[in-house]
Every structure is written in C-alpha cells, then in structure tokens.
Design an enzyme around this catalytic site. Structure first.
Site, PDB file in Angstrom:
ATOM      1  N   HIS A 117       1.003  -1.237   0.048  1.00 49.27           N
ATOM      2  CA  HIS A 117      -0.115   0.048  -0.166  1.00 49.27           C
ATOM      3  C   HIS A 117       0.842   1.179  -0.155  1.00 49.27           C
ATOM      4  O   HIS A 117       1.650   1.270   0.964  1.00 49.27           O
ATOM      5  CB  HIS A 117      -0.997  -0.082   1.212  1.00 49.27           C
ATOM      6  CG  HIS A 117      -2.057  -1.035   1.093  1.00 49.27           C
ATOM      7  ND1 HIS A 117      -3.106  -0.768   1.681  1.00 49.27           N
ATOM      8  CD2 HIS A 117      -2.142  -1.864   0.274  1.00 49.27           C
ATOM      9  CE1 HIS A 117      -4.206  -1.534   1.525  1.00 49.27           C
ATOM     10  NE2 HIS A 117      -3.518  -2.269   0.584  1.00 49.27           N
ATOM     11  N   TYR A 120      -9.494   5.690   6.640  1.00 46.08           N
ATOM     12  CA  TYR A 120      -9.870   6.171   7.849  1.00 46.08           C
ATOM     13  C   TYR A 120     -10.687   7.351   7.769  1.00 46.08           C
ATOM     14  O   TYR A 120     -10.494   8.353   7.457  1.00 46.08           O
ATOM     15  CB  TYR A 120      -8.518   6.858   8.505  1.00 46.08           C
ATOM     16  CG  TYR A 120      -7.383   5.735   8.857  1.00 46.08           C
ATOM     17  CD1 TYR A 120      -7.450   5.444  10.259  1.00 46.08           C
ATOM     18  CD2 TYR A 120      -6.696   5.229   7.851  1.00 46.08           C
ATOM     19  CE1 TYR A 120      -6.263   4.386  10.566  1.00 46.08           C
ATOM     20  CE2 TYR A 120      -5.637   4.198   8.272  1.00 46.08           C
ATOM     21  CZ  TYR A 120      -5.545   3.747   9.512  1.00 46.08           C
ATOM     22  OH  TYR A 120      -4.731   2.990   9.955  1.00 46.08           O
ATOM     23  N   PRO A 153      -4.800   1.019  18.244  1.00 45.07           N
ATOM     24  CA  PRO A 153      -4.469   0.391  17.162  1.00 45.07           C
ATOM     25  C   PRO A 153      -4.655   1.338  15.950  1.00 45.07           C
ATOM     26  O   PRO A 153      -4.422   0.931  14.547  1.00 45.07           O
ATOM     27  CB  PRO A 153      -5.428  -0.794  16.761  1.00 45.07           C
ATOM     28  CG  PRO A 153      -6.633  -0.450  17.792  1.00 45.07           C
ATOM     29  CD  PRO A 153      -6.138   0.187  18.886  1.00 45.07           C
ATOM     30  N   LYS A 174       0.826   0.547  15.163  1.00 43.29           N
ATOM     31  CA  LYS A 174       2.105   0.361  15.597  1.00 43.29           C
ATOM     32  C   LYS A 174       2.246  -0.852  16.304  1.00 43.29           C
ATOM     33  O   LYS A 174       3.429  -1.230  16.633  1.00 43.29           O
ATOM     34  CB  LYS A 174       2.371   1.735  16.424  1.00 43.29           C
ATOM     35  CG  LYS A 174       2.403   2.880  15.451  1.00 43.29           C
ATOM     36  CD  LYS A 174       3.570   2.825  14.672  1.00 43.29           C
ATOM     37  CE  LYS A 174       3.559   3.955  13.616  1.00 43.29           C
ATOM     38  NZ  LYS A 174       3.759   3.538  12.184  1.00 43.29           N
ATOM     39  N   TYR A 234       3.568   6.960   9.990  1.00 40.45           N
ATOM     40  CA  TYR A 234       2.847   5.493   9.550  1.00 40.45           C
ATOM     41  C   TYR A 234       3.584   4.812   8.774  1.00 40.45           C
ATOM     42  O   TYR A 234       3.525   3.417   9.121  1.00 40.45           O
ATOM     43  CB  TYR A 234       1.534   6.114   8.374  1.00 40.45           C
ATOM     44  CG  TYR A 234       0.467   5.060   8.324  1.00 40.45           C
ATOM     45  CD1 TYR A 234      -0.724   5.313   9.289  1.00 40.45           C
ATOM     46  CD2 TYR A 234       0.681   4.012   7.778  1.00 40.45           C
ATOM     47  CE1 TYR A 234      -1.784   4.360   8.991  1.00 40.45           C
ATOM     48  CE2 TYR A 234      -0.413   2.863   7.781  1.00 40.45           C
ATOM     49  CZ  TYR A 234      -1.414   3.132   8.195  1.00 40.45           C
ATOM     50  OH  TYR A 234      -2.473   2.360   8.120  1.00 40.45           O
TER      51      TYR A 234
END
Length: 391
Positions: free
Chosen positions: A72, A201, A293, A297, A385
């Site tokens: 991704h 998200y 979550p 991580k 990220y």
C-alpha cells in the site's frame, strides 16, 4: 534444560527474535503457553511498516510475504463526505507499508523455526522468571502437567501485557504511564473484496470507522463504539448500515457487503512500562508497551524491540562490549514514545470523544483540514505511519 536466550511467547516478536538469533549463531528456546493452532489463527495486526518488512526479508521469512502481501502506497482520510489521499512514497522518499496479517507472519516464522531453529515448545506455560539480576536467570514453566526450569544467559519477555516477564521487575523500579480511552473498536472480518484498494480512515459525527483488509477477498472493518460494548449485541446488518453511514462520500462511492465471519471488540489504551530491562531480563512488545490500533504500530514496535536486542547481543559476541545491551531500554523507548505520540494523535484526530463540545468538533475538523491541505502535515503523518527508523 539450558540455552543462551530464553524467549517467553511465540507471537511474531518472539518468533522473529528466535530466527534472528539462529541466523547469528546464538541458540535459544521459545516457550509458548498456547498450542500451535491457536497461535496461527490469533487475529491481531495486519499492517507491516517498511522496517518490519525489511527485517522479515533479511531474516529469511519474506518469501510468502512478498508473494501474497499487498503493498500500500497510501491511506485515505475521509471527513465531511470528502476524500483525501496521503501518498506515502511521494512524501517519504519511497516508503510504503504492506498488508500481511499477523497470523501469516506467525505461520511463516513457526515453519522456519521448526525446520531450522532451536526448540519451540507449545503448551509450555511460563510461571516465573527468577534470578534476573544474576548471571544465570531461569524461567520456571509447566508443560504436560510437569514443572521444569529453563536456565539461560538472557531472558526476553515477549509474552504480552498479561505475561509473567514484566512481573519480575520490582515494583519499586517500575514506572508506568497509561491512558484508557472511553471507546473501543467493534471489528469484523467479512468474506467480501475490499471496497477500496487502500485503507480508509473516516471521521464522522457518529464516530470513527476504518476500512481495512486481510487479502483481496477478505475485508477487515471497524467501528468506534462505547467502552464496554459487547460484540454480539450488534447484528450483522446493523454493523453494515453503520459502516455505510460513516464511510459515505459525496462522489457515489459504495461499500460492498458480505458474510461476516468474525466479530470482536478491541479496547483502546496507551501503556508504557519503564524500564524495558531489569538485569538480564528484557521486555519486548506488549510486555512493555501498548498503543491504540489507530496508528498500526503494535506489531511493528515489537519487531523493533527484538531487532534491537538481537543486534545488541550479536555486538556483544563480536566485540565483547555490552554497551548496546546496556542501552537497550533507552534505545527502544525513544522509538516507543514516538509511536505512542503518533497513535495518540491519530486517535484524537479521528475519534469523537463522548460529550465532545461543538468547539472541540470544530478544532478536530480544523486539524483534519490542516493535514489535507498542508504537504508538511501530510509528510509528518506519512513518515510516522510508514515507520520510525530502527536505531
């Protein structure tokens, strides 16, 4: 029974550590309280940072991951029915993440360990770590109804928050930092192709939602729910209806539905135990730290811990210097606290707190618009990220 490194816990951290040590010519024994089938079906994380992917490849555990994992190059933020993509390679100089479930990581590492590595003992429950301050620590464990002792030079606790390793650190020396969030995640696995090719998200006035995946044919989706929610209280169609509301966009995007195969609620908390070392006992992963979550991580931090330990022990063997082992806790905690900060930021950016005021709602939306409209803000998110460097 004797070994150089006694490892408690056969999650991805303990298994990867055993592999790293094997490759460095250091013997180890892994103790796991559950059976193999349980470990290989335990649903947890699914997003691997660039550094985690690199570590698994270097350890010789990347063949199936590279074949089946889904690269991704970004995520999508949704709010006010708008869609905003965060392009990882463009913002980080080429980094990405890989969707490859923890269950699959464990299967790969278990197969390698059983074929090439040292003992991996399933249904071997660690009871206590003793003599951590001595040069011969030991792990008392029970297997097949009999107690035994594993004598070690070093012990690494990869046994999670409820394991025995952390309890061996005297309370007088422990410092604990934690935050509990007043909501959780209702998660489902569904036999349906993901409705978007990257993670989504979504911030919505009814609460957060996440569209994720485990494979091209299996979707993983989450809803923010009140603390204490029971998964069984939500009917499948009710979950799909709520996901549709929170993920809605203004451009006609549609959420595909399918059979729900699993349903659970994940509590949200932040936790750090300092120090991460006591004598010859080292804590790794959830035994030392937990993150909500939202930032993906948890598994990645655990990998960072065991890579740091393996490098430090190999350095001791090569040079005779314990300098890197002595710096283990400090080295890991620098990365841990950055991950805690990022996970907290993502959680407060996207979740609506119970009783949030109109002012707080507007500030939250302003923060999202800052990310969407500023390359600098998007870069900060993308760098965090895709993963903080392993020192």
């Amino acid at each position: 029974m004797r070994t150089t490194v006694g490892i408690i816990g056969a999650g991805p951290a303990g298994l990867l550590l055993a592999r790293l040590l094997h490759n460095a010519g250091i013997d180890s024994v892994v103790l796991e309280s559950r059976d193999r089938a349980y470990v290989e079906r335990r649903q947890r994380a699914g997003i691997l940072e660039q550094g985690t992917v690199d570590a698994l490849r270097a350890a010789g555990a990347g063949e199936r991951m590279d074949r089946e994992g889904l690269r991704h190059d970004g995520i999508e933020l949704r709010f006010e029915r708008e869609r905003h993509r965060i392009d990882f390679p463009d913002l980080t100089g080429g980094s990405s993440v890989l969707v490859y479930a923890q269950t699959e990581v464990c299967k790969d590492l278990i197969a390698l360990q059983l074929r090439e590595g040292g003992p991996l003992l399933f249904e071997a429950e660690a009871l206590a770590v003793e003599g951590a301050r001595s040069d011969r620590p030991r792990i008392r464990f029970r297997q097949e109804g009999r107690e035994d002792t594993l004598d070690c030079d070093w012990v690494v606790g990869c046994d999670g928050f409820r394991g025995v390793a952390r309890t061996a650190v005297p309370a007088a020396l422990s410092r604990v930092y934690e935050r509990t969030y007043p909501f959780g995640w209702l998660g489902i696995l569904a036999d349906v192709a993901p409705s978007h090719d990257e993670l989504v998200y979504a911030r919505h006035h009814r609460g957060f939602a996440l569209l994720s995946m485990r494979s091209p044919a299996v979707s993983r989706l989450y809803l923010q729910v009140p603390e204490g929610t029971v998964a069984g209280d939500w009917a499948d169609e009710e979950i799909w209806d709520e996901l549709e509301r929170r993920l809605e966009t203004g451009d006609g995007w549609r959420l595909e539905r399918g059979p729900v195969t699993a349903k659970s609620v994940t509590p949200m908390r932040s936790y750090v135990h300092e120090p991460m070392r006591y004598g010859r006992l080292f804590l790794a992963g959830d035994a030392a730290h937990i993150v909500p979550p939202t930032g993906a991580k948890g598994l990645n931090l655990a990998v960072g811990d065991v890579v740091t330990f393996a490098r430090a022990l190999a350095h001791l063997g090569a040079t005779g210097s314990a300098e890197r082992l002595d710096a283990y806790s400090e080295t890991c905690l620098r990365r841990v606290w950055q991950a805690e900060r990022f996970s907290y930021d993502m959680t407060t950016l996207l979740h609506r707190a119970p009783g949030a005021t109109p002012f707080e709602d507007r500030v939250q939306l302003a923060r999202l618009r800052r990310v969407a409209g500023s390359r600098a803000a998007r870069t900060d998110l993308a760098e965090a990220y895709t993963g903080f460097p392993l020192e």
